[in-house]
Design an enzyme around this catalytic site. Structure first.
Site, PDB file in Angstrom:
ATOM      1  N   ARG A  67      39.084  27.398   8.909  1.00  0.00           N
ATOM      2  CA  ARG A  67      38.017  26.543   8.372  1.00  0.00           C
ATOM      3  C   ARG A  67      36.758  26.667   9.232  1.00  0.00           C
ATOM      4  O   ARG A  67      35.639  26.755   8.724  1.00  0.00           O
ATOM      5  CB  ARG A  67      38.528  25.090   8.371  1.00  0.00           C
ATOM      6  CG  ARG A  67      37.669  24.131   7.627  1.00  0.00           C
ATOM      7  CD  ARG A  67      38.279  22.727   7.774  1.00  0.00           C
ATOM      8  NE  ARG A  67      37.424  21.734   7.189  1.00  0.00           N
ATOM      9  CZ  ARG A  67      37.459  21.400   5.911  1.00  0.00           C
ATOM     10  NH1 ARG A  67      38.317  21.978   5.110  1.00  0.00           N
ATOM     11  NH2 ARG A  67      36.635  20.491   5.453  1.00  0.00           N
ATOM     12  N   VAL A 104      34.507  47.118  57.684  1.00  0.00           N
ATOM     13  CA  VAL A 104      34.399  48.474  57.146  1.00  0.00           C
ATOM     14  C   VAL A 104      35.755  49.161  57.277  1.00  0.00           C
ATOM     15  O   VAL A 104      36.238  49.829  56.352  1.00  0.00           O
ATOM     16  CB  VAL A 104      33.301  49.263  57.911  1.00  0.00           C
ATOM     17  CG1 VAL A 104      33.253  50.708  57.435  1.00  0.00           C
ATOM     18  CG2 VAL A 104      31.956  48.592  57.730  1.00  0.00           C
ATOM     19  N   GLU A 138      28.806  22.889  21.912  1.00  0.00           N
ATOM     20  CA  GLU A 138      29.368  24.142  21.431  1.00  0.00           C
ATOM     21  C   GLU A 138      28.410  25.008  20.596  1.00  0.00           C
ATOM     22  O   GLU A 138      28.386  26.228  20.757  1.00  0.00           O
ATOM     23  CB  GLU A 138      30.641  23.858  20.614  1.00  0.00           C
ATOM     24  CG  GLU A 138      31.764  23.357  21.487  1.00  0.00           C
ATOM     25  CD  GLU A 138      32.916  22.783  20.689  1.00  0.00           C
ATOM     26  OE1 GLU A 138      32.683  21.811  19.947  1.00  0.00           O
ATOM     27  OE2 GLU A 138      34.028  23.298  20.801  1.00  0.00           O
ATOM     28  N   PHE A 196      36.361  23.051  28.567  1.00  0.00           N
ATOM     29  CA  PHE A 196      36.144  24.046  27.494  1.00  0.00           C
ATOM     30  C   PHE A 196      37.281  24.076  26.488  1.00  0.00           C
ATOM     31  O   PHE A 196      37.536  25.107  25.861  1.00  0.00           O
ATOM     32  CB  PHE A 196      35.909  25.438  28.093  1.00  0.00           C
ATOM     33  CG  PHE A 196      34.882  25.468  29.191  1.00  0.00           C
ATOM     34  CD1 PHE A 196      33.592  25.027  28.953  1.00  0.00           C
ATOM     35  CD2 PHE A 196      35.204  25.908  30.468  1.00  0.00           C
ATOM     36  CE1 PHE A 196      32.641  25.023  29.964  1.00  0.00           C
ATOM     37  CE2 PHE A 196      34.252  25.907  31.482  1.00  0.00           C
ATOM     38  CZ  PHE A 196      32.979  25.465  31.223  1.00  0.00           C
ATOM     39  N   ASN A 202      38.290  48.190  54.670  1.00  0.00           N
ATOM     40  CA  ASN A 202      38.011  48.847  53.395  1.00  0.00           C
ATOM     41  C   ASN A 202      38.587  50.273  53.401  1.00  0.00           C
ATOM     42  O   ASN A 202      39.253  50.691  52.455  1.00  0.00           O
ATOM     43  CB  ASN A 202      36.486  48.877  53.163  1.00  0.00           C
ATOM     44  CG  ASN A 202      36.120  49.418  51.810  1.00  0.00           C
ATOM     45  OD1 ASN A 202      36.408  50.562  51.512  1.00  0.00           O
ATOM     46  ND2 ASN A 202      35.492  48.599  50.971  1.00  0.00           N
ATOM     47  N   ARG A 206      35.924  26.415  23.565  1.00  0.00           N
ATOM     48  CA  ARG A 206      34.523  26.124  23.205  1.00  0.00           C
ATOM     49  C   ARG A 206      34.040  26.905  21.969  1.00  0.00           C
ATOM     50  O   ARG A 206      34.002  28.124  21.983  1.00  0.00           O
ATOM     51  CB  ARG A 206      33.631  26.437  24.394  1.00  0.00           C
ATOM     52  CG  ARG A 206      32.285  25.756  24.351  1.00  0.00           C
ATOM     53  CD  ARG A 206      31.546  25.993  25.639  1.00  0.00           C
ATOM     54  NE  ARG A 206      30.376  25.133  25.756  1.00  0.00           N
ATOM     55  CZ  ARG A 206      29.581  25.118  26.807  1.00  0.00           C
ATOM     56  NH1 ARG A 206      29.822  25.884  27.836  1.00  0.00           N
ATOM     57  NH2 ARG A 206      28.539  24.317  26.846  1.00  0.00           N
ATOM     58  N   GLN A 208      41.621  16.519  29.184  1.00  0.00           N
ATOM     59  CA  GLN A 208      40.598  16.159  28.186  1.00  0.00           C
ATOM     60  C   GLN A 208      41.169  15.155  27.196  1.00  0.00           C
ATOM     61  O   GLN A 208      40.468  14.719  26.294  1.00  0.00           O
ATOM     62  CB  GLN A 208      40.163  17.406  27.406  1.00  0.00           C
ATOM     63  CG  GLN A 208      39.235  18.328  28.159  1.00  0.00           C
ATOM     64  CD  GLN A 208      38.898  19.579  27.360  1.00  0.00           C
ATOM     65  OE1 GLN A 208      39.349  20.655  27.707  1.00  0.00           O
ATOM     66  NE2 GLN A 208      38.112  19.469  26.301  1.00  0.00           N
TER      67      GLN A 208
END
Ligand SMILES: Cc1cc2nc3c(=O)[nH]c(=O)nc-3n(C[C@H](O)[C@H](O)[C@H](O)COP(=O)(O)OP(=O)(O)OC[C@H]3O[C@@H](n4cnc5c(N)ncnc54)[C@H](O)[C@@H]3O)c2cc1C
Length: 1130
Positions: free
Chosen positions: A683, A140, A1065, A602, A143, A715, A571
């Site tokens: 496209r 606390v 997707e 993704f 903070n 994605r 990927q």
């Protein structure tokens, strides 16, 4: 395998507990833990103490807010001081030590038989701060110190301020107490000020106390600080005769609205004190509050924050004003009053639930079964080895990027600020280290490439300038952050940073003719047929970061004879191999790229990750030592460009019945500096838009080349924008004609003939066009009509919360592509499968590959045992083992790999069947015996194949539809997704369990794009939303409360792999249903408060850009709704 990081091990060794007579004379690297306040001051008074490199911490969670932790190398931990952890509670209140955690404070506040209202509310609000694992360690006191030092959007500070809390502070040997308000007004605390404790009064002895707290944050309870917060305390008296409520005491605290720290609205408190609460008094109060709540210059969404503060005050005080309690129209008859009705439909009371409806297909067993994802246990237990989990080889070095913060500038030099980290820098790798014969090429694809490192000219903010090499990843990161780059701008044109700049300067990436989408019909004829037109309306969509769990990572190990092995989270191992070989100027066969699995991709780990792999390889090649790079999240977000920001301007002609006769589209796409996949995007956009029959379609397409990071496949690239733009047009037409949107949607569906006109061969046979029936099953039902009616009722009763419902169809074209595969049987009967560029990244590719292998070899093992799949293992991609691997992406990789496996298995069956037939003359042949015999007789037990799809059937359409129902809070702009029902044509799903995960995950990622994820840059184009602190993906509190998915098991189709369909997707597009439902709800609010949004005529028609965040929802509903409402009482 022990992978505890070496850097942390060395920090533990360095930590010093100074109580064991181990009093340090100097503050060197490591951790210090004083055991008393006296010991603390002894430490900070040492000559070697320097506040710039020593961090004083309790829970140290502030490192999650201010990403500066890498810059400190020594820490003083306050939690060893017992006084800071004490708790004292009595009837007056509770005093808690500053190092007490938020979780413990909540527990203490709720303790006892009857915690006071104030304690209860403070505890409830604290429970919405951060998340439980942060609250369990965050203090606390930490903070409050963050708030006191300024500009931290603390909730705790605001709620304690309203309760009149008191703090105790020690500075040197002097201890003092202050009200929290006084403490906040003091100069920012430095290391000499220790916050000891906080006292919160219980307010138990006061009668008629009201206390309430409020916050509005991008996610309700998911690690997001507030746009604004408030806490209010009031003591009231009620006149028994008139029922008038008078405010005797009133304390109003406001925070996080763009203020240095939370404040008490003293002037307003004085105004309200002693007053009876009425409409006019509240109106005066809102006017006063507007003078008090003034966000500092540069605060984002400043007006929104002010309107939040007003909304909070209104929520608190309006129930006390009897004149504001008005009966609403159209109450359902079964309810006696508004309250009982509103309680019955309160969205907070809706339990979280979900349903999954799937028809299993047992024809191709075990394909079609929902078998558990391969490697699930390894991932859940943390044993799965990702690139960064591979133990560091001997003498491994680590790299971190220095990147340009300017979009277009000469780079004159790089130096380092003197620090421990800069002393640990081994070298900086840059363009000059590229070997002779090599090329300075980083990310690149068929439409162009970008340099690996800026040579002398930086061309975009975020461009790598060099790679710092150091002994640990932490030192490399620290040094890279402390690099000072000298820039010069001489003789340079201004950079191109926006679509508008690019258009003006004619800076475009060419779209090759073969990728140019097909225009349909004649636009002039179509427009001439129209009864109405909408001219040049605009839709704008932002970017989206590929928020994978594992940032881009590489480990490069030099080998003999100019060879190199690179473990890459890629990927596209084949592309990685070729990029590295080109940069190093060596043959491809010298480069082995290995990828086992990814923690999500993704699309971000296809092209955009290449510079990381190539620089890592270059450093290892040059230094002849292993080099590892693990991008921190900030660098990853800055370098990996994200989705293409898009603008569309449409002119549409339509009949009075909603039939669209012509559409012209001007499409503008920001591609960033290199082509990447930019030329493919138009496209994809047009393809997804063509779910509707536009009659006649024309367009002007511009892919803009700008001085921004290259944008890349993310994605459903282009398709999600296209589907959204189509819905925006349909909704616009419906609102102009005042027709139900679903009627206009349905009116513009294709028949099979027009589908073929717009999609050609991809349209397939008429029987495969499942979209109309799918949509009708959802939207044209009595239950949908009932829901619409209930929403109408709700909206007529509820003023400050509005609901909307929408059903959206999708069409998504995918293409299959040539893919290699190899299946090998080992002598014990176990099977190993390789699928080239088929990378497991969470989508379940390996699982489907295993199922396919088992199915295709069934003829050889079908002895009824279900355990055959356990014999199959899919192994990592290795660019030297399986060539022509290509990439993983475009939703069809699993099915492509399965088809390659099928071909390879066919060859094995061909070879093994005769052996089996012969052995069967003597009875049943177990699999192991068959393999033993085949091995003994030298049958080739390994088969490779390259599957090449037929041109005419390589593309097909995916269909789905979704209904979403949402509720918006007109006062805050918060949206709750009450329910989503997804219906997706998954063909004969290869594995419904993994496909379900794909559908649900894609939908939520789409919700993130449309509602939450603001991927923002500064005026130089450098990403500024570059961490989880300021970039908010959906979490458990933002998903639909009721989430239902059904798979439509469409009929056999010989053109698809075992009649299956893609799932990666396409379902992302279904999330547009949420956005469209939001529009319906916002429209209701605009009609209710139309005088505050503009004229009635514009209430129905409005532009709703993406992402539609909370501030935008509120702006569209009207920022002055409260004032306008109150004015109606005068
Ligand atoms: C993901 C996340 C989400 C969050 N969401 C919210 C939110 O919604 N609302 C909200 O209000 N807060 C939020 N926070 C902030 C969180 O409450 C604070 O980070 C936390 O309370 C700080 O406590 P700590 O012990 O970790 O402080 P530390 O990080 O250890 O210290 C913070 C600062 O305070 C100083 N300090 C600490 N204790 C003392 C002391 N006794 N005397 C003098 N100086 C001291 C330190 O020197 C340091 O500079 C969030 C934080 C995170 C990480």
């Amino acid at each position: 395998m022990c992978t505890f990081p070496e850097s942390l091990k060395s920090e533990i060794k360095l930590s010093v507990n100074i109580s064991n007579g181990n009093r340090p004379q100097t503050i060197e690297n490591g951790w210090f833990r004083p055991n008393s306040i006296k010991e603390y001051y002894e430490l900070v008074e040492l000559n070697s103490f320097n506040p710039n490199n020593v961090k004083i911490v309790a829970g140290n969670t502030s490192s999650g807010i201010y990403k500066d932790q890498d810059l400190y190398d020594r820490f003083i931990d306050l939690r060893g001081i017992p006084e800071l952890s004490m708790i004292r509670k009595n009837s007056d209140g509770v005093e808690i030590g500053s190092a007490v955690t938020i979780s413990k404070a909540i527990e203490v506040l709720r303790e006892g038989k009857a915690p006071t209202l104030v304690f209860n509310k403070i505890a409830d609000h604290m429970n919405e701060v951060a998340s439980s694992f942060v609250r369990n360690i965050a203090s606390v006191g930490g903070n409050l110190i963050l708030a006191q030092r300024g500009r931290f959007e603390s909730d705790i500070c605001t709620i304690l301020l309203a309760a009149n809390s008191i703090v105790c502070i020690q500075v040197g040997s002097k201890r003092s107490t202050y009200s929290l308000e006084e403490f906040l007004e003091m100069p920012p605390c430095d290391h000499r000020s220790l916050l000891l404790s906080i006292f919160i009064p219980s307010w138990a002895s006061s009668s008629n106390v009201l206390f309430e707290t409020y916050r509005a944050a991008p996610r309700p309870w998911g690690n997001a600080v507030s746009y604004a917060n408030s806490a209010f305390l009031a003591e009231t008296s009620t006149d028994q005769e008139t029922g008038d409520v008078t405010l005797e005491i009133v304390q109003l605290a406001f925070g996080a609205y763009g203020t240095e720290h939370a404040i008490r609205a003293r002037k307003l408190e004085e105004f309200l004190k002693g007053k009876i609460v009425t409409g006019p008094i509240l109106l005066e109060a809102t006017r006063l509050l507007k003078e008090i709540i003034v966000p500092t210059d540069g605060t984002a969404h400043a007006k929104y924050r002010v309107s939040l503060a007003i909304g909070f005050m209104f929520k608190f005080l309006s129930p006390l004003a009897k004149s504001l309690a008005q009966p609403r129209k159209c109450m359902p008859t079964e309810y006696n009053n508004v309250k009982s009705y509103m309680d019955s439909v309160d969205s907070h009371n809706i339990p979280i639930s979900s349903r999954q409806d799937i028809v299993f297909n047992s024809e191709f067993r075990p394909v079609g079964e929902p078998i558990k994802k391969s490697g699930a246990e390894l991932q859940a237990s943390g044993e799965a080895v990702y690139v960064d989990d591979i133990p560091a080889p001997k003498d491994c070095l680590y790299g971190a990027f220095i990147y340009s913060s300017k979009p277009l500038a000469h780079v004159k030099g790089i130096t380092f600020k003197p620090s421990l980290a800069s002393k640990k820098v081994a070298t900086v790798i840059s363009a000059k280290d590229i070997p002779k014969g090599g090329q300075n090429v980083g990310a690149g694809w068929i439409f162009g490439s970008e340099p690996l490192f800026a040579d002398s000219l930086a061309e975009w903010a975020g461009q790598p300038l060099g790679l710092v090499i150091a002994e640990t990843q932490r030192f490399a990161n620290m040094a890279a952050k402390q690099a000072v780059v000298e820039y010069a701008m001489d003789n340079l044109e201004p950079p191109i940073l926006s679509i508008e700049d690019a258009i003006e300067r004619k800076s475009f990436v060419e779209i090759p003719a073969f990728l140019y989408p097909k225009q349909v019909g004649n636009i002039s004829t179509g427009m001439a047929e129209a009864d109405h037109t909408i001219q040049s309306a605009e839709v704008k969509l932002g970017s989206q970061y590929h928020f994978y769990m594992e940032p881009v990572t590489a480990l490069a190990i030099p080998d003999e004879d100019n060879c190199i092995t690179v473990y890459a989270s890629s990927q596209w191992p084949e592309g990685t191999q070729s990029a590295i070989a080109k940069c190093l100027g060596i043959p491809f066969h010298n480069v082995r790229v290995i990828t086992r699995r990814l923690g999500g991709g993704f699309g971000g780990k296809a092209v955009r990750s290449l510079p990381v792999f190539v620089s890592c390889a270059l450093a290892a090649y040059k230094l002849r030592r292993p080099v590892r790079i693990y991008l921190d999240r900030q660098t990853d977000m800055i370098m990996v460009g994200g989705r293409h920001p898009t603008k569309a301007y449409y002119t549409v002609g339509f009949k009075s019945d909603g039939k669209i006769t012509a559409l012209h589209l001007d499409l503008r796409i920001n591609a960033g500096i290199a082509g990447d996949v930019g030329p493919l995007i138009p496209r994809a956009i047009i393809g997804a838009m063509n779910k509707y029959n536009w009659g006649n379609l024309s367009f002007d397409l511009k892919v803009c080349k700008t001085n921004n990071t290259s944008k890349s496949a993310m994605r459903a690239p282009g398709d999600v924008q296209g589907s959204f733009i189509a819905e925006a047009i349909i909704e616009h037409v419906a609102s102009v004609l005042s027709l139900p949107t679903n009627a206009v949607r349905r009116r513009n569906f294709h028949d099979h003939e027009s589908l073929r006109v717009f999609f050609g061969e991809s349209a397939g046979e008429a029987s495969t066009y499942t979209l109309p029936s799918l949509f009708d099953r959802l939207a044209l039902t009595p239950s949908y009509e009932d829901r619409v009616k209930m929403i109408k009722n709700f909206n007529s009763v509820s003023k400050w919360r509005k609901r909307g419902i929408s059903c959206v169809p999708i069409t998504y074209e995918v293409s299959t592509r040539p893919t290699p595969g190899r299946v090998s049987v080992l002598n014990d009967g176990s099977i190993v499968v390789e699928v080239g560029g088929g990378i497991e990244m969470g989508q379940g590719l390996w699982t489907k590959a295993i199922q396919m292998t088992a199915f295709c070899l069934k003829e050889l093992w079908d002895d009824g045992k279900e355990t055959f799949i356990e014999k199959v293992r899919v192994v990592q991609a290795d660019s030297l083992s399986m060539v022509q691997g290509g990439f993983s992406g475009g939703s069809t990789t699993s099915e492509n790999c399965c088809e390659a496996i099928r071909l390879a298995c066919n060859t094995l069956v061909e070879r093994l069947k005769p052996v089996k037939d012969k052995m069967e003359e003597n009875g049943v042949v177990p699999w192991e015996a068959l393999i033993g015999q085949a091995a003994a007789t030298n049958v080739n037990l390994s088969a490779s194949a390259l599957w090449i799809p037929e041109e005419s059937t390589s593309k097909y359409l995916n269909y789905g539809a979704a209904i979403s129902e949402v509720e918006i809070d007109v006062l805050t702009g918060a949206t709750t997704i009450l329910r989503s029902d997804l219906s997706y044509d998954c063909g004969k799903s290869l594995n419904p369990a993994t496909d379900l995960g794909q559908v649900e995950g894609a939908f939520i990622q789409g919700v993130g794009f449309l509602m939450y994820e603001e991927f923002l840059t500064n005026s130089d184009g450098l990403a500024v939303t570059n961490s989880t602190w300021n970039y908010k993906v959906p979490t458990v509190d933002t998903i639909p409360k009721e989430f239902n998915v059904e798979f439509i098991n469409s009929p056999h189709n010989k053109n698809r792999v075992l009649s299956s369909k893609a799932s990666g997707e396409p379902p992302l597009l279904l999330s547009a249903s949420v956005h469209c439902a939001m529009r319906e709800a916002i429209r209701e609010a605009r009609v209710e408060f139309c005088s505050s949004v503009a004229s009635e005529s514009t209430a129905l028609t409005f532009q709703m850009n993406v992402p539609t965040t909370m501030p935008m929802v509120k702006e569209l509903c009207g920022l002055n709704t409260v004032e306008n409402y109150l004015e109606s009482f005068i």
